[in-house]
Design a protein around this motif. Structure first.
Motif, PDB file in Angstrom:
ATOM      1  N   GLY A 101       0.716   4.171  -6.812  1.00 14.61           N
ATOM      2  CA  GLY A 101       1.787   3.815  -5.173  1.00 14.61           C
ATOM      3  C   GLY A 101       1.455   2.505  -5.165  1.00 14.61           C
ATOM      4  N   GLY A 102       2.760   2.349  -4.512  1.00 16.20           N
ATOM      5  CA  GLY A 102       2.587   0.839  -4.537  1.00 16.20           C
ATOM      6  C   GLY A 102       2.781  -0.013  -5.748  1.00 16.20           C
ATOM      7  N   MET A 156      -2.363  -3.408  -7.271  1.00 15.37           N
ATOM      8  CA  MET A 156      -3.165  -4.093  -5.583  1.00 15.37           C
ATOM      9  C   MET A 156      -3.712  -2.730  -5.834  1.00 15.37           C
ATOM     10  SD  MET A 156      -2.866  -6.005  -3.259  1.00 15.37           S
ATOM     11  CE  MET A 156      -1.537  -7.208  -2.212  1.00 15.37           C
ATOM     12  N   PHE A 157      -4.916  -2.625  -5.518  1.00 16.44           N
ATOM     13  CA  PHE A 157      -5.938  -2.266  -4.967  1.00 16.44           C
ATOM     14  C   PHE A 157      -5.858  -0.775  -6.235  1.00 16.44           C
ATOM     15  CE2 PHE A 157      -6.150  -5.210  -1.828  1.00 16.44           C
ATOM     16  CZ  PHE A 157      -7.584  -5.165  -1.586  1.00 16.44           C
ATOM     17  N   GLY A 158      -5.001  -0.439  -7.032  1.00 21.76           N
ATOM     18  CA  GLY A 158      -4.254   0.204  -8.277  1.00 21.76           C
ATOM     19  C   GLY A 158      -5.180   0.496  -9.335  1.00 21.76           C
ATOM     20  N   THR A 163       4.364  -3.101  -2.892  1.00 17.47           N
ATOM     21  CA  THR A 163       3.274  -2.813  -1.984  1.00 17.47           C
ATOM     22  C   THR A 163       2.938  -2.118  -1.243  1.00 17.47           C
ATOM     23  OG1 THR A 163       0.255  -3.480  -2.388  1.00 17.47           O
ATOM     24  CG2 THR A 163       2.590  -5.031  -1.661  1.00 17.47           C
ATOM     25  N   ALA A 164       2.725  -2.249  -0.355  1.00 17.49           N
ATOM     26  CA  ALA A 164       2.218  -0.921   1.670  1.00 17.49           C
ATOM     27  C   ALA A 164       1.980  -1.766   2.369  1.00 17.49           C
ATOM     28  CB  ALA A 164       0.573  -0.009   1.564  1.00 17.49           C
ATOM     29  N   CYS A 222       5.498  -1.584   4.611  1.00 14.06           N
ATOM     30  CA  CYS A 222       5.403  -1.262   5.966  1.00 14.06           C
ATOM     31  C   CYS A 222       5.412  -2.520   6.724  1.00 14.06           C
ATOM     32  CB  CYS A 222       3.109  -1.574   5.712  1.00 14.06           C
ATOM     33  SG  CYS A 222       2.708   0.360   5.474  1.00 14.06           S
ATOM     34  N   TYR A 256      -6.594  -2.124   3.103  1.00 11.65           N
ATOM     35  CA  TYR A 256      -5.936  -0.919   2.340  1.00 11.65           C
ATOM     36  C   TYR A 256      -6.987   0.397   2.979  1.00 11.65           C
ATOM     37  CZ  TYR A 256      -1.523  -3.176   0.114  1.00 11.65           C
ATOM     38  OH  TYR A 256      -0.510  -4.020  -0.059  1.00 11.65           O
ATOM     39  N   MET A 257      -6.729   1.370   2.212  1.00 10.21           N
ATOM     40  CA  MET A 257      -7.700   2.214   2.971  1.00 10.21           C
ATOM     41  C   MET A 257      -9.043   2.179   4.369  1.00 10.21           C
ATOM     42  SD  MET A 257      -8.242   2.541  -1.340  1.00 10.21           S
ATOM     43  CE  MET A 257      -8.007   0.990  -2.102  1.00 10.21           C
ATOM     44  N   VAL A 271      -0.238   1.605  10.414  1.00  6.50           N
ATOM     45  CA  VAL A 271       1.391   1.934  10.119  1.00  6.50           C
ATOM     46  C   VAL A 271       1.108   3.028   9.225  1.00  6.50           C
ATOM     47  CG1 VAL A 271       3.468   1.817   9.005  1.00  6.50           C
ATOM     48  CG2 VAL A 271       1.501  -0.283  10.414  1.00  6.50           C
ATOM     49  N   ARG A 310       8.262   6.362   5.257  1.00  7.81           N
ATOM     50  CA  ARG A 310       8.491   7.391   4.858  1.00  7.81           C
ATOM     51  C   ARG A 310       8.792   8.234   5.875  1.00  7.81           C
ATOM     52  NH1 ARG A 310       3.416   9.029   1.258  1.00  7.81           N
ATOM     53  NH2 ARG A 310       3.295   6.690  -0.321  1.00  7.81           N
ATOM     54  N   PRO A 351      -1.217   8.198   4.081  1.00  8.27           N
ATOM     55  CA  PRO A 351      -2.331   6.736   3.722  1.00  8.27           C
ATOM     56  C   PRO A 351      -2.203   6.221   4.854  1.00  8.27           C
ATOM     57  CG  PRO A 351       0.098   6.877   3.070  1.00  8.27           C
ATOM     58  CD  PRO A 351      -0.208   8.367   3.031  1.00  8.27           C
ATOM     59  N   ALA A 352      -2.655   5.620   5.278  1.00  5.29           N
ATOM     60  CA  ALA A 352      -2.500   4.535   6.772  1.00  5.29           C
ATOM     61  C   ALA A 352      -2.766   2.975   6.323  1.00  5.29           C
ATOM     62  CB  ALA A 352      -2.730   4.498   7.865  1.00  5.29           C
ATOM     63  N   LEU A 353      -2.034   1.551   6.801  1.00  3.86           N
ATOM     64  CA  LEU A 353      -2.772   0.117   6.743  1.00  3.86           C
ATOM     65  C   LEU A 353      -2.921  -0.151   7.904  1.00  3.86           C
ATOM     66  CD1 LEU A 353      -2.008  -1.685   3.591  1.00  3.86           C
ATOM     67  CD2 LEU A 353       0.127  -2.231   5.438  1.00  3.86           C
TER      68      LEU A 353
HETATM   69  N1  SAH Z   1      -1.565   0.083  -5.318  1.00  2.00           N
HETATM   70  C1  SAH Z   1      -1.267   0.400  -3.904  1.00  2.00           C
HETATM   71  C2  SAH Z   1      -2.052   0.808  -2.557  1.00  2.00           C
HETATM   72  C3  SAH Z   1      -2.974   1.739  -3.611  1.00  2.00           C
HETATM   73  S1  SAH Z   1      -4.505   1.783  -2.302  1.00  2.00           S
HETATM   74  C4  SAH Z   1      -0.461  -0.689  -3.001  1.00  2.00           C
HETATM   75  O1  SAH Z   1       0.157  -1.572  -3.674  1.00  2.00           O
HETATM   76  O2  SAH Z   1       0.435   0.137  -2.069  1.00  2.00           O
HETATM   77  C5  SAH Z   1      -4.418   3.101  -1.239  1.00  2.00           C
HETATM   78  C6  SAH Z   1      -3.520   2.605  -0.449  1.00  2.00           C
HETATM   79  O3  SAH Z   1      -2.789   2.063  -0.039  1.00  2.00           O
HETATM   80  C7  SAH Z   1      -3.763   3.619   1.082  1.00  2.00           C
HETATM   81  O4  SAH Z   1      -5.581   4.099   1.950  1.00  2.00           O
HETATM   82  C8  SAH Z   1      -3.207   3.438   2.471  1.00  2.00           C
HETATM   83  O5  SAH Z   1      -3.575   2.228   2.870  1.00  2.00           O
HETATM   84  C9  SAH Z   1      -2.516   2.417   1.799  1.00  2.00           C
HETATM   85  N2  SAH Z   1      -0.621   2.869   1.705  1.00  2.00           N
HETATM   86  C10 SAH Z   1      -0.333   2.989   0.254  1.00  2.00           C
HETATM   87  N3  SAH Z   1       1.316   3.640   0.992  1.00  2.00           N
HETATM   88  C11 SAH Z   1       1.189   3.507   1.985  1.00  2.00           C
HETATM   89  C12 SAH Z   1       2.589   3.980   3.034  1.00  2.00           C
HETATM   90  N4  SAH Z   1       2.918   4.551   2.587  1.00  2.00           N
HETATM   91  N5  SAH Z   1       1.934   3.799   4.101  1.00  2.00           N
HETATM   92  C13 SAH Z   1       1.270   3.061   4.622  1.00  2.00           C
HETATM   93  N6  SAH Z   1      -0.281   3.237   3.729  1.00  2.00           N
HETATM   94  C14 SAH Z   1       0.030   2.723   2.853  1.00  2.00           C
END
Ligand code: SAH
Length: 476
Positions: A305-306, A310-312, A335-336, A340, A386-387, A413, A418, A441-443
């Protein structure tokens, strides 16, 4: 899907069409080209149909339609200009028990006749399920210009080699590489320019090369691909290309169906997801799995994801690959925070509000936030967490205790970019209450820039706590 697309073998099979006008001629043309044994029941025929009848490519009956006309037929088409005749045909077809299509009457259709791009043996059929026939015609026109007529020749050429390639290259993964090189290289080019002999020569050589290469050990490789925050439109071209190439895909919870559906259809899919509180597949196991699959010679797609870095934990995964000398590529993703911000209408920096932006995770090594509070409470700065959702009350307490203003504008967010994206905004001190029950997921975004959401007129909708259709939130 409302319908199941199928391509039926119809050569020499009897079909009946009621009507002798333009609509009937369109249907008859397709059916004759597909080799059907067409009978048209109509008092008279237009010019095109009369021509086909005179060439014995269809049978014309002038007597009124009866059940006998449907005997042995496999399908029936009502294309008469007289609605009563079409309805009569529909009834007869129901009695006899064969599928029927009535022109311009979706309610009376058992099947749809799609718009067809004919590059035989390659066929592209387009249908809107009766919702927007004009759109299907526009799409058909696009395909017509996009796909050179020589693709038919290419498909026929490949068909000639299919059995031999299967015998010579028994391993499916190796065959796949052979075909990829054939379709996307000099052989196809030679064929497109009509040089069939040269194409055959090159094909023999390619077949030999592939046999020799597979004698040697074939190493696999890993693509660590950032898939963006959710909207498939945010994938990069490179991501899509590698998704179409992979033999096996490892994906997690953040990868939605919209994106997964774009992975090569016959690629093996392995779910390695984890919920925030559980670790379904431990990280070391994921890394080891990547190594094992690559050593088996597979092209392994690790979808993240993202952005993978980045926190991946992308770094940890490629470390394991590098140790074993396995080739890999890293493909960045949106990235998220970027996704967002754009879809919620919150710029992360702004000359009047924020000169810097920090990205932190609310999920420290032991699961609890492990944050540098002094750094997070600097003025003129945007903080993206994040998270952070499950730890939100603790995080907000920490920020307030270290001097953050209780009224600092803040947002959560949920499901950014999505379908069902929701943006919750409010003063920092109220955010845990407002976002109680928000889904993952929420940011979390904190800083004055959040207020710009109210001002930016190029975004639709109200600014406070609402559900947005992400497509509505894009700039006009
Ligand atoms: N590598 C990813 C982050 C992974 S950590 C990136 O670059 O986005 C996972 C966290 O990302 C989630 O807990 C949330 O905080 C955030 N996240 C990922 N997708 C998201 C989305 N569609 N909407 C909101 N937050 C999101």
């Amino acid at each position: 899907m409302n319908n199941l697309p199928l391509f039926f073998a119809m050569k020499d099979r009897p079909v009946v069409i009621a009507g002798g006008g333009l609509a009937a001629a369109r249907k008859a043309d397709l059916m004759v080209r597909a080799g059907c044994a067409v009978t048209i029941v109509a008092p008279s025929l237009n010019e095109d149909l009369a021509m086909l009848a005179s060439e014995d490519r269809l049978i014309h009956k002038t007597s009124p339609l009866t059940a006998d006309d449907l005997t042995d037929c496999v399908i029936a088409v009502g294309a008469s200009e007289d609605g009563a005749i079409n309805e009569h045909l529909h009834q007869l077809a129901k009695t006899v028990g064969i599928p029927v299509n009535i022109v311009d009457r979706p309610d009376l259709c058992d099947f749809i006749m799609p718009a067809v791009v004919d590059r035989s043996p390659l066929l592209i059929a387009v249908s809107s399920g009766g919702a927007a026939p004009l759109l299907t015609r526009i799409l058909k026109a696009r395909f017509e210009t996009l796909i050179p007529s020589a693709y038919g020749r290419l498909a026929r050429f490949a068909g000639d080699y299919r059995a031999r390639v299967r015998d010579t290259l028994p391993r499916a993964a190796v065959r796949l590489r052979f075909w990829e090189r054939l379709f996307d290289g000099p052989i196809a080019e030679q064929l497109f320019s009509g040089q069939e002999d040269q194409a055959r020569e090159l094909t023999e050589k390619l077949l030999q090369d592939v046999v020799t290469e597979t004698g040697k050990a074939t190493g696999g490789e890993v693509y660590l691909v950032g898939a963006g925050p959710g909207d498939p439109d945010l994938l990069t071209f490179r991501a899509l290309r590698l998704m179409q190439k992979a033999d096996v895909v490892l994906y997690d919870r953040l990868i939605g169906d919209g994106i997964l559906n774009l992975v090569r259809r016959d690629a093996e899919r392995i779910y390695v997801g984890k919920l925030p509180q559980e670790h379904a597949v431990p990280q070391e196991d994921i890394s080891q799995l990547l190594v094992r699959l690559a050593l088996e010679g597979k092209r392994v797609l690790r979808l993240k994801g993202g952005d993978p870095f980045m926190f991946g934990r992308g770094g940890e995964e490629i470390q394991a690959l590098a140790e074993k000398g396995i080739p890999f590529q890293v493909i960045p993703g949106v990235t998220a925070a970027n996704g967002c911000a754009a879809y919620a209408g919150i710029p992360l920096t702004h000359r009047d509000h924020a000169q810097s932006c920090v990205f932190v995770t609310g999920h420290g090594k032991d699961g609890k936030p492990d944050l540098n509070w002094e750094q997070l409470t600097q003025p003129r700065q945007t903080v993206v967490i994040y998270m952070g959702l499950s730890q939100l009350p603790g995080i907000v307490d920490g920020l307030l205790a270290h001097g953050a203003g209780a009224d600092t504008p803040a947002a959560v967010v949920e499901n950014g970019t999505r379908e069902g994206q929701r943006v919750i905004t409010g003063p920092l001190q109220d955010l845990p209450r407002l976002a109680d029950g928000a889904a993952s997921p929420a940011l979390v975004i904190i800083g004055d820039v959040v207020t710009l959401r109210n001002e930016l007129s190029w975004f639709e909708g109200e600014a406070d706590s609402e559900t947005n259709d992400p497509t509505d939130a894009k700039p006009r």
